[in-house]
Every structure is written in structure tokens, then in C-alpha cells.
Design a protein around this motif. Sequence first.
Motif, PDB file in Angstrom:
ATOM      1  N   VAL A   5      -8.081  -4.486   5.404  1.00 54.86           N
ATOM      2  CA  VAL A   5      -7.222  -3.311   6.170  1.00 54.86           C
ATOM      3  C   VAL A   5      -5.852  -3.285   5.534  1.00 54.86           C
ATOM      4  O   VAL A   5      -5.120  -4.074   5.419  1.00 54.86           O
ATOM      5  N   LYS A   6      -5.678  -2.016   5.394  1.00 56.28           N
ATOM      6  CA  LYS A   6      -4.245  -1.434   4.807  1.00 56.28           C
ATOM      7  C   LYS A   6      -3.404  -0.766   5.737  1.00 56.28           C
ATOM      8  O   LYS A   6      -3.687   0.577   5.841  1.00 56.28           O
ATOM      9  N   PRO A   7      -2.705  -1.240   6.659  1.00 52.56           N
ATOM     10  CA  PRO A   7      -1.846  -0.316   7.746  1.00 52.56           C
ATOM     11  C   PRO A   7      -0.894   0.619   7.138  1.00 52.56           C
ATOM     12  O   PRO A   7      -0.464   0.198   5.985  1.00 52.56           O
TER      13      PRO A   7
ATOM     14  N   LYS B 160      -7.573  13.821  -0.777  1.00 49.83           N
ATOM     15  CA  LYS B 160      -8.090  14.125  -2.201  1.00 49.83           C
ATOM     16  C   LYS B 160      -8.239  13.312  -3.389  1.00 49.83           C
ATOM     17  O   LYS B 160      -8.706  13.319  -4.269  1.00 49.83           O
ATOM     18  N   LEU B 161      -6.743  12.656  -3.134  1.00 51.04           N
ATOM     19  CA  LEU B 161      -6.613  11.627  -4.344  1.00 51.04           C
ATOM     20  C   LEU B 161      -7.413  10.410  -4.364  1.00 51.04           C
ATOM     21  O   LEU B 161      -8.279  10.244  -5.285  1.00 51.04           O
ATOM     22  N   LEU B 162      -7.801  10.263  -3.506  1.00 47.59           N
ATOM     23  CA  LEU B 162      -8.907   8.904  -3.017  1.00 47.59           C
ATOM     24  C   LEU B 162     -10.219   9.536  -3.284  1.00 47.59           C
ATOM     25  O   LEU B 162     -11.073   8.710  -3.895  1.00 47.59           O
TER      26      LEU B 162
ATOM     27  N   ILE C 235      -2.596  -0.805  -3.646  1.00 47.60           N
ATOM     28  CA  ILE C 235      -3.343  -1.430  -2.944  1.00 47.60           C
ATOM     29  C   ILE C 235      -4.541  -0.385  -3.012  1.00 47.60           C
ATOM     30  O   ILE C 235      -5.692  -0.511  -3.111  1.00 47.60           O
ATOM     31  N   GLY C 236      -4.241   0.998  -2.689  1.00 48.18           N
ATOM     32  CA  GLY C 236      -5.365   2.029  -2.636  1.00 48.18           C
ATOM     33  C   GLY C 236      -6.141   2.152  -4.092  1.00 48.18           C
ATOM     34  O   GLY C 236      -7.467   2.023  -4.369  1.00 48.18           O
ATOM     35  N   GLU C 237      -5.409   1.776  -5.062  1.00 48.88           N
ATOM     36  CA  GLU C 237      -5.975   1.876  -6.507  1.00 48.88           C
ATOM     37  C   GLU C 237      -7.254   0.556  -6.523  1.00 48.88           C
ATOM     38  O   GLU C 237      -8.193   0.901  -7.119  1.00 48.88           O
TER      39      GLU C 237
END
Length: 486
Positions: free
Chosen positions: A180-182, A240-242, A217-219
Motif C-alpha cells: 500500500v502506498k498512501p 495515464k503515466l502509470l 515507489i510507483g516506478e
Amino acid sequence: MPQTLDQQKMQTRNLIGGKWIDADSGDEFAVLDPATDEHIASVPRCGTAETRRAIDAAAEAFKPWSARPAVERYRMLRSLADAMMRDQDRLARLMTSEQGKPLAEAKGEVAYAASFIEWAAEEAKRVYGETVPASFADKRILVLRQPIGVTACITPWNFPLAMITRKLGPALAAGNTMVVKPAEDTPLSAIALGELAVEAGVPAGVVNIVTGEAKAIGEELLDNPKVRKLSFTGSTPVGKLLLQKSAKNLTKLSLELGGHAPFLVFDDADVDAAVKGAIASKYRNMGQTCVCANRFYVQDGIYDAFAGKLSEQVKTMKIGRGLDDGVQVGPLINDDAVEKVQRHVDDAVQHGAKVLTGGALAKVDGLTNRFYEPTVIDGFTPEMLINHEETFGPVAPLRRFKSEEQAIEWANDSIYGLAAYFYTRDASRLMRVAEQLEYGIVGANDGAPSTVQAPFGGVKESGFGREGGKYVMDEYTEIKYVSWQL
Ligand code: ADP
């Protein structure tokens, strides 16, 4: 000033593999109360390395977790939902402190968030497969539903608990594990949820919580082939980036993105019900929800009555710190949010709209400059920013329409397709309009349609995937077909 939280006892670290950890670098970032700028706590500023360890922990926990009988996962999640309700007041105060929403709304959100865990827990027992008649006497066709594996979620600050639990609940119920990334503004509610999950007996590594550098974190979540699914709620540009980054490993995605909800009031509507629905839709959470009405289209014959009654009621709303009694309008989340709301109002006025009420910062003694007066604007037009950008603030712009056809055309003239609302007492029109609105969620004489039993999600640039209802398990299971030769 009321004492908000027991800061001594509060958990502030990240949860990885059942351990509470700091960032490798020891770096932290501050969580501030948007109403006062009071420093509530600091949390770890994690990045790639910690995220990778969280993914490894989730991968290790996956086999034993998914192998448990569904009823065991049900019992643990049920305990988690019960613990959330036992601690409803504490969680609500924590949420109001870091996010700003009125305490009554925060309590409502805790209950709403717990309902997603409870619903998913029940659904854990009903992940059914199928047998299908084969064309040959000696063959059998079985369809199995299985968990996906390691999943992840990235969530926003406007609903600090509910946006997590509506992903975490079904993910865990189906036998997946999760990282989980809040959001940076509201990590404490997420960490508090993690503590309750540990208390409920959820095993180490099944839930991991990482706070810090969103981009890094997302990357890692999309670069790492161990992560098989990412569920995101947030803005359309980040979504869109994700989506682009998910191409690398073909990571499955659910995207619940921006909205720009139209709110239609027909001549035959019950005007009081429409005003009540407008207030529920527009001013809840200070207008900071993705399903908030952003454009009001009101038919000629009812326009003046609706505009008058709405402005009258909006004027009486109590502005203040969310923790104080009777407050209905708290602070906006940060200074950028205030600047955007003011920019939308100024732009509308420059283009000829008239402010019926509000339209300026609200000064509240001893508090920050993030309080904005609930606002009603008369006569917005298509070229105004407010007509196509998400305002995410307490501003209701009104525009007159003549015919049903015109209203539907205007309502659908948007890149977004999350929620739409309309008020009418004509049953034929109700069905006709509901069918024609190009939105994933339609409130027909209802300003607050979100609920655990129903599928929540959008079309067009509002994303894809549905959360809630009997559809929850579809998002967190894979279908496997077994062809069996006897
Ligand atoms: P909002 O306008 O609600 O802040 P965002 O899309 O910016 O919308 O944020 C929603 C979530 O996405 C937050 O948890 C934020 O940290 C995260 N986020 C923002 N930028 C990125 C990124 N480049 N990669 C991954 N997550 C991101």
C-alpha cells in the motif's frame, strides 16, 4: 485548542514483512494539520529499495496466505472491520487532524471504509468457479478463479481510509497480498489501518505499507515483475503515466481517476430534494471528491427557485476546524488547492458570471488561510475553466438550460465519465436520462450514490475497473481454464 491525538502512542513507521521500519536513509517527512499547520507526526521517506523489500515480503507471504481456507481469511478480515468500528472515534480524529474534513464526515468514512473490509470478507467465501459442458464424452471443462499474486495500491488523500480498504479488502479476501502506498498528505490513517490489520492476525507480509517518494515507489511497483496488479485512485495525468509504465510487465491496472460531474435539475424536480442532493454532492469533504458535482444545469422554470434556496442554505454552513462541534466546512487540503479554487472563481467572474454567495477565502481566527467560503455562481459558460477542469473545492456554478436534449448534450460534453446526477419526478424521463448519461455512476434523485453494495468506477478518461458490489472479486482474481481428458 483541543488536544487531538495521543502523539506518544501513535505508530508512524512503515510496515514491511510484519516489521515496523524507518527509511534506509533515516529521512522523514512531516504530516501537518491543514487547519492549523500543527506538526502531527513525521513518517519515513522511503523509496525504491524499501519498496522492493515490501514487494519481496508480499511475494513470500503470498503462497501460505492464498493456501488458507477462504473462511480463515474471512475471519481475519471480519476482525479487522470490527476493530475499525471499535476504534471509530480514534481513527476519525486522526483522519480529521491530517486531512481536515469535519469529524462527523470522518466518522462516516471510517464506517464506510470498514464496510469494504466486511463486504470483501463475506465475498471471500463466494469465489465460485464453473463447470462447462464439453463437446466430447471423455472431456471435462473446469473454470477456476484464483488470486493474482502480489498486488499494490496507490491512493489519494481525500478519503484516507476508504480508498485503501476498497482495494485492500477484496485483494486480501481473494488470497492476494498487497503493498500500500498512501498519499503524502494522509499517511497516518493508512499506518493506523496497518496496526489494526496486525492486531487482527493478518500474517506478516500480507499487508505492507510504504510512505515516501511517490515517483520512485510507483516506478518500482511497475518495474518489478513480481507485482501483478496495481489499483490506483488519483488524478488522470498520473493514471495515464502509470498506464504507460504498466506496459513493461503488462501489470494489470484498475484506474479510478478524475471526474467532472454534471448535476441536472429539471423543471419537474422536487426543488428541496434537489438542493439537499446538491449540498450532499457538492460540499461534502469541502468539494474534494472525485464524484463531486462540478457543473449544475438547471432548467429555466426552476432555475431561480433552485439558485435562491441553494444560496440561502450554503450561506448558513458552519466553517471551522473539523474537530470542532457542528463544523460542516473544514480547510482545503493545501495552499495549491486554495489557489486553484480562487483561480476558477476569478476566471468565471472575469468571463461574466456572478457570485451569488461566497467567492472568497474565509478568515477563521487562529487557523490557516485554507478555508474557502461555500460558493454558488450564477451563469457559467463553456469557455470558463470551471466548465472543464476539476475544481476540487466548494464551488457550485449554475447554468440555465431549455430542453432535455440540450441538458444531456452539455452533460456529456466532457472527457470525464465518473459520476452524474439528475433530479426529476417524471418516471419516463428518469429512465431515459439515466440511460443517456455517459457516466459510470448516475445519481437519479440521489446526491450520494456511493455505497459498498454497488460497482463504483468510471468511463472515458475517468478510468476503468469497478470497486464494490459483487464485482469486487473480478478485479483481484484470474480465471483459469482446466481442460480435463478423462
Ligand atoms: P491528487 O490530485 O489527488 O493529489 P495525484 O494523482 O497526484 O492526485 O495523487 C494520487 C496518488 O498518486 C498519491 O498517493 C500520490 O502520491 C501518487 N502519485 C503522484 N504522482 C505519482 C507518480 N508519478 N507515480 C506514482 N504515484 C504518484
